[in-house]
Motif scaffolding. Structure first.
Motif, PDB file in Angstrom:
ATOM      1  N   THR A 256       0.848  -1.181   0.000  1.00  0.00           N
ATOM      2  CA  THR A 256       0.000   0.000   0.000  1.00  0.00           C
ATOM      3  C   THR A 256       0.886   1.235   0.000  1.00  0.00           C
ATOM      4  OG1 THR A 256      -1.926   1.059   1.009  1.00  0.00           O
ATOM      5  CG2 THR A 256      -0.246   0.236   2.513  1.00  0.00           C
ATOM      6  N   ASP A 257       0.421   2.288  -0.659  1.00  0.00           N
ATOM      7  CA  ASP A 257       1.230   3.507  -0.743  1.00  0.00           C
ATOM      8  C   ASP A 257       1.042   4.361   0.507  1.00  0.00           C
ATOM      9  OD1 ASP A 257      -1.159   4.998  -1.024  1.00  0.00           O
ATOM     10  OD2 ASP A 257      -1.082   4.852  -3.218  1.00  0.00           O
ATOM     11  N   MET A 258       1.636   5.531   0.500  1.00  0.00           N
ATOM     12  CA  MET A 258       1.621   6.394   1.679  1.00  0.00           C
ATOM     13  C   MET A 258       0.533   7.459   1.623  1.00  0.00           C
ATOM     14  SD  MET A 258       4.016   4.898   3.314  1.00  0.00           S
ATOM     15  CE  MET A 258       4.439   5.948   4.698  1.00  0.00           C
TER      16      MET A 258
ATOM     17  N   TYR B 170       7.256 -13.027  -7.470  1.00  0.00           N
ATOM     18  CA  TYR B 170       6.205 -12.579  -6.554  1.00  0.00           C
ATOM     19  C   TYR B 170       4.996 -12.057  -7.317  1.00  0.00           C
ATOM     20  CZ  TYR B 170       8.107  -7.946  -7.686  1.00  0.00           C
ATOM     21  OH  TYR B 170       8.534  -6.823  -8.347  1.00  0.00           O
ATOM     22  N   GLU B 171       3.883 -12.087  -6.605  1.00  0.00           N
ATOM     23  CA  GLU B 171       2.636 -11.459  -7.054  1.00  0.00           C
ATOM     24  C   GLU B 171       2.397 -10.265  -6.136  1.00  0.00           C
ATOM     25  OE1 GLU B 171      -2.191 -12.207  -6.942  1.00  0.00           O
ATOM     26  OE2 GLU B 171      -0.817 -13.901  -6.647  1.00  0.00           O
ATOM     27  N   LEU B 172       2.361  -9.074  -6.698  1.00  0.00           N
ATOM     28  CA  LEU B 172       2.144  -7.876  -5.896  1.00  0.00           C
ATOM     29  C   LEU B 172       0.640  -7.629  -5.743  1.00  0.00           C
ATOM     30  CD1 LEU B 172       3.915  -5.708  -4.486  1.00  0.00           C
ATOM     31  CD2 LEU B 172       3.466  -4.234  -6.459  1.00  0.00           C
ATOM     32  N   VAL B 173       0.183  -7.648  -4.511  1.00  0.00           N
ATOM     33  CA  VAL B 173      -1.229  -7.426  -4.212  1.00  0.00           C
ATOM     34  C   VAL B 173      -1.356  -6.029  -3.614  1.00  0.00           C
ATOM     35  CG1 VAL B 173      -3.256  -8.237  -2.947  1.00  0.00           C
ATOM     36  CG2 VAL B 173      -1.525  -9.885  -3.742  1.00  0.00           C
ATOM     37  N   GLU B 174      -1.984  -5.119  -4.354  1.00  0.00           N
ATOM     38  CA  GLU B 174      -2.079  -3.723  -3.914  1.00  0.00           C
ATOM     39  C   GLU B 174      -3.377  -3.490  -3.146  1.00  0.00           C
ATOM     40  OE1 GLU B 174      -0.934  -0.625  -6.565  1.00  0.00           O
ATOM     41  OE2 GLU B 174       0.142  -1.984  -7.888  1.00  0.00           O
TER      42      GLU B 174
END
Length: 370
Positions: free
Chosen positions: A9-11, A365-369
């Protein structure tokens, strides 16, 4: 090996939300509650930051993490091990002073802060490294070795030797006792600064191998008997004995991976990387330069290898901050690898490749956002 899930998650936050609430949502989504914390000692490995450094992680993240664990019946404590070099964090008393000054105190975090390898950095446990090519038995801080669960909370940043510091370095190098750090940093024996040495004999008294002697009121390493354990470094009251820092950088990164293997062996673990305030150097420095890239966000995974790889990839998608070490360093302009742009003679990839070979995880990897 199939790709591991890495949660991100971003900031950014909207009014009425907070980064701390977002942080907790991330670790829950990533599956931290799959771990049975009930009545377990939980070592939360974090870097407290050297005095004068301002890039280390804020203690509020540790508070949220530890509160979450306590709510599930766990017994978390914040921990790190003493440094090999002379500084505030060279012994447990100074280390605790630094931690408390930087906000990692029980009033702020709600849990105790424990220095994993004891007063002088000699309180350790030897743990076999399955499949180790360079290290057969890792020397791990006793409090960490005796914990039931390992949680890493890492500030992802640059590093002059490792290229970057993420989960693997936080766990592997960070959980090593002084003797363990000596083993990772050096391929041989320590050296003595004759100007600092007072000939007190503490090194001789605490050497089990007849590897050091006092001659004409100065300590001298006996190369024929010294085994490079680093105990003399731990007991020298003047910081006159120090490592030669002569291990090849790719080998050092591989040793870090092998130490990480030892720390995590047979224990539930979970890992969090904060890709923020990405300074070019380690939080061990007593100062920090401007970040080399903008803040990216928070990552969490059960796989430290996949997560470190995801962080490197995310960092390399960012623009370099003008005037930063990545923009003005010796490697600037050669390739958009922000960590090699800051430190071109490093080989961060060697550690990830070796960690994957050891079975610590996968670089896929799988990036889950979120």
């Amino acid at each position: 090996m199939a790709g591991s899930k890495v949660y991100f998650t971003d900031m950014h936050v909207a009014m009425g939300d907070s980064l701390l609430e977002k942080f907790e949502r991330l670790i829950v989504k990533a599956g931290i509650d799959q771990i049975d914390f009930k009545d377990k000692f939980v070592a939360v490995k974090v870097h407290f930051g050297e005095v004068g450094n301002m890039a280390f992680l804020r203690q509020q993240y540790a508070r949220v993490l530890c509160d979450h664990i306590k709510a599930r019946g766990g017994k978390p404590f914040l921990c790190d091990c003493n440094t090999l070099y002379v500084g505030y964090r060279n012994n447990a008393l100074g280390h605790l002073d630094a931690a408390y000054m930087n906000g990692y105190n029980p009033l702020a975090t709600g849990v105790h802060t424990i220095i994993g390898d004891g007063l002088r950095g000699t309180d350790e446990r030897s743990i076999p490294v399955e499949g180790g090519e360079y290290v057969k038995e890792a020397k791990i801080g006793a409090a960490i070795a005796e914990a039931d669960i390992i949680i890493s909370l890492s500030h992802f940043k640059g590093h002059i030797n490792a290229g970057f510091g993420g989960a693997l370095k936080n766990i592997g190098m960070g959980c090593g006792s002084k003797a363990g750090k000596m083993e990772m940093h050096s391929s041989g024996t320590p050296r003595i600064d004759r100007e600092l040495c007072i000939g007190c004999g503490m090194c001789v008294k605490n050497c089990a191998n007849d590897g050091v002697h006092v001659v004409d009121r100065k300590a001298v390493i006996d190369e024929a008997h010294c085994v490079g354990c680093g105990y003399c470094i731990a007991y020298c009251p003047k910081g006159a004995i120090m490592t030669k820092w002569d291990e090849a950088k790719p080998v050092m990164n591989k040793k870090i991976a092998e130490y990480t293997k030892a720390v995590l062996a047979g224990k539930p673990s979970f890992h969090i990387n904060m890709l923020v305030d990405v300074s070019p150097e380690c939080d061990c420095d007593s100062c920090n330069d401007i970040p080399i890239i903008p803040d990216v966000g928070m990552f969490a995974s059960f796989d430290p290898v996949a997560m470190d790889q995801a962080c490197v990839d995310a960092a390399n998608r960012q623009p370099v901050i003008p005037g930063s070490a990545a923009d003005t360093g010796k490697g600037a302009g050669h390739t958009h690898d922000v960590f090699r742009m800051a430190h071109p003679d490093t080989d961060w990839e060697a550690g990830l490749v070796h960690a994957e070979k050891l079975g610590l995880g996968t670089r896929e990897y799988e990036l889950v956002e979120l």
